[in-house]
Design an enzyme around this catalytic site. Structure first.
Site, short mmCIF file in Angstrom:
data_model
loop_
_atom_site.label_atom_id
_atom_site.label_comp_id
_atom_site.label_asym_id
_atom_site.label_seq_id
_atom_site.Cartn_x
_atom_site.Cartn_y
_atom_site.Cartn_z
N LYS A 88 0.80 -1.11 -0.08
CA LYS A 88 0.03 -0.07 0.05
C LYS A 88 0.78 1.29 -0.05
CE LYS A 88 -1.88 1.51 4.07
NZ LYS A 88 -1.38 3.00 4.32
N ASN A 89 1.90 1.37 0.70
CA ASN A 89 2.53 2.41 1.00
C ASN A 89 3.72 2.68 0.17
OD1 ASN A 89 1.07 2.98 3.18
ND2 ASN A 89 2.61 2.26 4.65
N ARG B 163 -4.93 10.63 3.98
CA ARG B 163 -3.96 11.55 4.12
C ARG B 163 -2.66 11.64 3.12
NH1 ARG B 163 -1.50 13.27 7.88
NH2 ARG B 163 0.53 13.37 7.10
N CYS C 79 -5.12 12.47 12.97
CA CYS C 79 -5.78 11.08 12.82
C CYS C 79 -5.76 10.35 14.16
CB CYS C 79 -5.46 10.36 11.63
SG CYS C 79 -3.84 9.51 11.97
N ARG D 259 0.10 14.59 12.81
CA ARG D 259 0.68 14.39 11.30
C ARG D 259 0.60 15.42 10.54
NH1 ARG D 259 -1.35 8.64 9.51
NH2 ARG D 259 0.37 8.69 8.24
N PRO D 260 1.25 16.46 11.12
CA PRO D 260 1.65 17.70 10.22
C PRO D 260 2.35 17.59 8.72
CG PRO D 260 3.18 17.96 12.01
CD PRO D 260 2.28 16.47 12.19
N ILE D 261 2.19 18.60 8.08
CA ILE D 261 2.94 18.51 6.76
C ILE D 261 4.17 19.58 6.64
CG2 ILE D 261 1.31 17.05 5.39
CD1 ILE D 261 0.55 19.68 4.06
N ASP D 262 4.51 20.05 7.74
CA ASP D 262 5.33 21.21 7.62
C ASP D 262 6.63 20.97 7.06
OD1 ASP D 262 5.65 19.41 10.23
OD2 ASP D 262 7.11 20.69 10.74
N LEU D 263 7.43 19.61 7.32
CA LEU D 263 8.63 19.25 6.55
C LEU D 263 8.13 19.25 4.99
CD1 LEU D 263 9.73 16.54 9.10
CD2 LEU D 263 10.55 19.07 8.87
N ASP E 259 4.28 0.68 12.12
CA ASP E 259 3.11 0.06 11.82
C ASP E 259 2.99 -1.53 12.07
OD1 ASP E 259 3.38 1.55 8.40
OD2 ASP E 259 2.77 2.43 10.48
N VAL F 254 7.80 7.15 17.01
CA VAL F 254 7.47 7.72 15.71
C VAL F 254 6.24 8.54 15.93
CG1 VAL F 254 7.05 7.38 13.33
CG2 VAL F 254 8.55 6.01 14.61
N ARG G 270 -9.09 -0.65 4.57
CA ARG G 270 -8.06 0.51 3.79
C ARG G 270 -6.98 -0.31 3.42
NH1 ARG G 270 -6.41 5.21 7.22
NH2 ARG G 270 -5.35 5.25 5.38
C1 EPZ Z 1 4.02 7.05 6.20
O1 EPZ Z 1 3.28 7.91 6.83
C2 EPZ Z 1 3.24 5.75 6.11
N1 EPZ Z 1 2.04 6.04 5.25
C3 EPZ Z 1 2.34 5.27 7.48
O2 EPZ Z 1 1.94 4.17 7.35
C4 EPZ Z 1 3.88 4.97 8.44
O3 EPZ Z 1 3.27 4.70 9.76
C5 EPZ Z 1 4.67 6.41 8.54
O4 EPZ Z 1 5.13 6.54 7.06
C6 EPZ Z 1 5.85 6.14 9.21
O5 EPZ Z 1 6.72 4.90 8.79
C7 EPZ Z 1 2.17 5.87 3.87
O6 EPZ Z 1 3.26 5.45 3.50
C8 EPZ Z 1 1.11 6.16 2.96
P1 EPZ Z 1 5.91 10.32 8.31
P2 EPZ Z 1 3.75 9.35 6.66
O7 EPZ Z 1 5.98 11.68 7.55
O8 EPZ Z 1 4.70 9.86 5.62
C9 EPZ Z 1 5.97 13.66 11.74
C10 EPZ Z 1 -0.11 2.77 7.90
O9 EPZ Z 1 -0.51 2.35 8.74
N2 EPZ Z 1 6.07 14.64 10.71
O10 EPZ Z 1 7.22 9.68 8.12
O11 EPZ Z 1 2.80 10.19 7.03
C11 EPZ Z 1 4.57 12.72 11.71
O12 EPZ Z 1 3.79 13.66 12.65
C12 EPZ Z 1 0.54 4.21 7.83
O13 EPZ Z 1 0.30 2.11 6.60
C13 EPZ Z 1 6.23 15.80 10.90
O14 EPZ Z 1 6.26 16.24 11.97
O15 EPZ Z 1 4.76 9.44 8.05
C14 EPZ Z 1 4.99 11.40 12.56
O16 EPZ Z 1 5.00 11.74 13.97
C15 EPZ Z 1 0.11 4.89 9.25
N3 EPZ Z 1 6.16 16.72 9.85
C16 EPZ Z 1 6.52 11.46 11.88
O17 EPZ Z 1 6.98 12.47 11.46
C17 EPZ Z 1 5.98 16.21 8.48
O18 EPZ Z 1 5.99 17.32 7.66
C18 EPZ Z 1 6.32 10.32 11.00
O19 EPZ Z 1 5.75 10.67 9.69
C19 EPZ Z 1 5.83 15.13 8.30
C20 EPZ Z 1 5.81 14.19 9.52
#
Ligand code: EPZ
Length: 419
Positions: free
Chosen positions: A22-23, A93, A117, A122-126, A306, A328, A398
């Protein structure tokens, strides 16, 4: 409302084939927006999230033919809309992953800010920090982020934390930028490597995927490509734990052993036998008393967040107490209350959960709070005496294709029932 009805099912046996990731498929579908030529993606899993991404891409102007659970043909001759609407981002998302490709292809993206969620804010600031570094102007209005750029230029970007989504979005935006981009402290997940392999087949020039430094040399345009999605390592880990929690022996076909090394290592610490064979991974938990262990989730190649909830369910059934530390996400213990209602004894202290072993789990009516928590409850239901009913199973469906069929194929007593 549909629910899963699960009865105690010890000693699962037989074999199960893992579906496409999926990812990996979600960023790969988004990457196909970067060319006006036809792309063919195979081993696409039959998942609700893939349907949502398909709908989003069609709204953007892509033609997406084929069947989820098989081969998808994608061609985006023109961009009809640069928008990822709120109703789709709310559903999934990962819709934010179209931001980088839209910016690179159309010079503009208007994406609904994803809310938090069950597992965190889960912000997108980065994501936005990276796109800004590439020259995009970032504004926000009415809960939407608007990114615009006449021309993206390569930049050196340091990620404060190795975000998977930010690494993917920035990489997709940089492939058509002028000059070279270097992403430091990038995420190293296999799904990123798979997306980059697809982009390089399209003519991108990316090096370092799978390490913490990714270098992207911008090119003028990308062409079509054919790509097979890697097997889903989280589904693999989930079925490894289904074998372990039921004390069974299962052959997991199509698994990539390298992608689940942390899960293999931790199961071995508990006394479960995990072997690589020509046909895949064999997980054998039939012999000996299993002992507890500790797990700490970390970005890849650390223990995957996960798989945390599924492993925790397993730890309630072995001898001794284990300590689980979720590093995480800030709120990924929503499954704990539900497991405790089944007779587990788990205490949370901040990011740490202390999991008592030797619990005689009993079936109960529980509900899935998120995708992986739901899977953990299903595993617990296989071990628990009596009957477990799980509601809110749309979360599970999902991210797991043919979840019930795959488990019943191993001898599990699980059925999807309509209330
Ligand atoms: C991906 O989510 C996966 N989803 C998630 O899988 C997985 O848990 C996660 O990576 C970590 O491995 C998909 O690939 C579709 P992150 P993503 O950005 O990209 C923080 C599942 O069950 N963060 O690595 O959203 C965030 O809040 C799902 O299949 C910021 O602070 O994960 C989190 O605490 C759940 N700012 C941490 O980083 C940002 O701009 C990891 O998030 C982005 C993230």
């Amino acid at each position: 409302m549909a629910k899963y009805r699960i009865r105690q099912s010890l000693a699962l046996s037989g074999e199960v084939a893992i579906s496409g990731s999926k990812n990996a498929v979600l960023p790969i579908m988004a990457a196909a927006l970067l060319t006006d030529e036809r792309c063919e993606i195979t081993d696409v899993p039959a998942l609700r999230d893939v349907d949502v991404m398909r709908g989003l891409m069609c709204g953007i102007g892509a033609r997406v033919n084929g069947r989820c659970g098989g081969v998808l043909e994608i061609a985006t001759e023109g961009i009809a809309s640069e928008e990822a609407p709120n109703e789709l981002v709310k559903k999934m998302r990962a819709s934010v992953l179209v931001m980088g490709p839209l910016l690179a292809r159309a010079g503009r993206a208007r994406v609904a800010l994803p809310g938090g969620c069950a597992i965190g804010t889960r912000p997108i600031d980065l994501h936005l920090k990276g796109l800004k570094a590439l020259g995009a102007r970032i504004d926000s209005e009415n809960g939407y982020v608007i990114a615009a750029a006449d021309r993206l230029r390569g930049a050196n970007i340091y990620l404060d934390s190795p975000s998977v989504g930010a690494t993917e979005n920035i990489t997709m935006a940089a492939v058509l930028a002028e000059g070279t981009t270097v992403i430091e402290n990038a995420a190293e997940e296999p799904e990123i490597v798979d997306m980059v392999n697809f982009l390089n087949k399209m003519g991108a020039r990316i090096k370092g995927a799978g390490t913490n430094t990714i270098k992207i040399e911008g090119v003028k345009r990308l062409g079509g490509a054919r790509h097979a999605v890697i097997p889903d390592r989280i589904e693999t880990g989930t079925f490894m734990l289904a074998a372990a929690i039921t004390r069974g022996r299962v052959l997991i076909r199509n698994a990539v052993p390298d992608h689940v090394k942390p899960v293999t290592a931790k199961l071995k610490e508990c006394g479960v036998d995990v072997r690589v064979s020509d046909d895949g991974l064999i997980v054998d938990a039939r012999h000996g008393a299993l002992m507890s262990t500790d797990i700490r989730t970390l970005p890849y190649p650390g223990f995957p967040t996960d798989i945390q909830s599924q492993f925790m369910a397993f730890l309630t059934t072995v001898r001794g107490s284990g300590i689980v530390t979720e590093n995480v996400f800030e709120n990924r213990y929503m499954h704990v209350n539900e497991l405790n209602r089944m007779g587990a004894n788990i205490k949370i202290e901040g990011r740490v959960a202390i999991v008592e072993g030797d619990c005689r789990l009993r079936g109960a009516e529980v509900f899935a709070t998120d995708l992986r928590a739901g899977a953990a409850l299903a595993l617990a239901g296989l071990y628990a005496s009596g009957t477990t009913q799980i509601s809110e199973i749309h979360h599970i469906e999902r991210g797991y294709s043919a979840f019930v069929e795959k488990l019943t194929g191993l001898g599990a007593d699980i059925a999807r029932v309509e209330e």
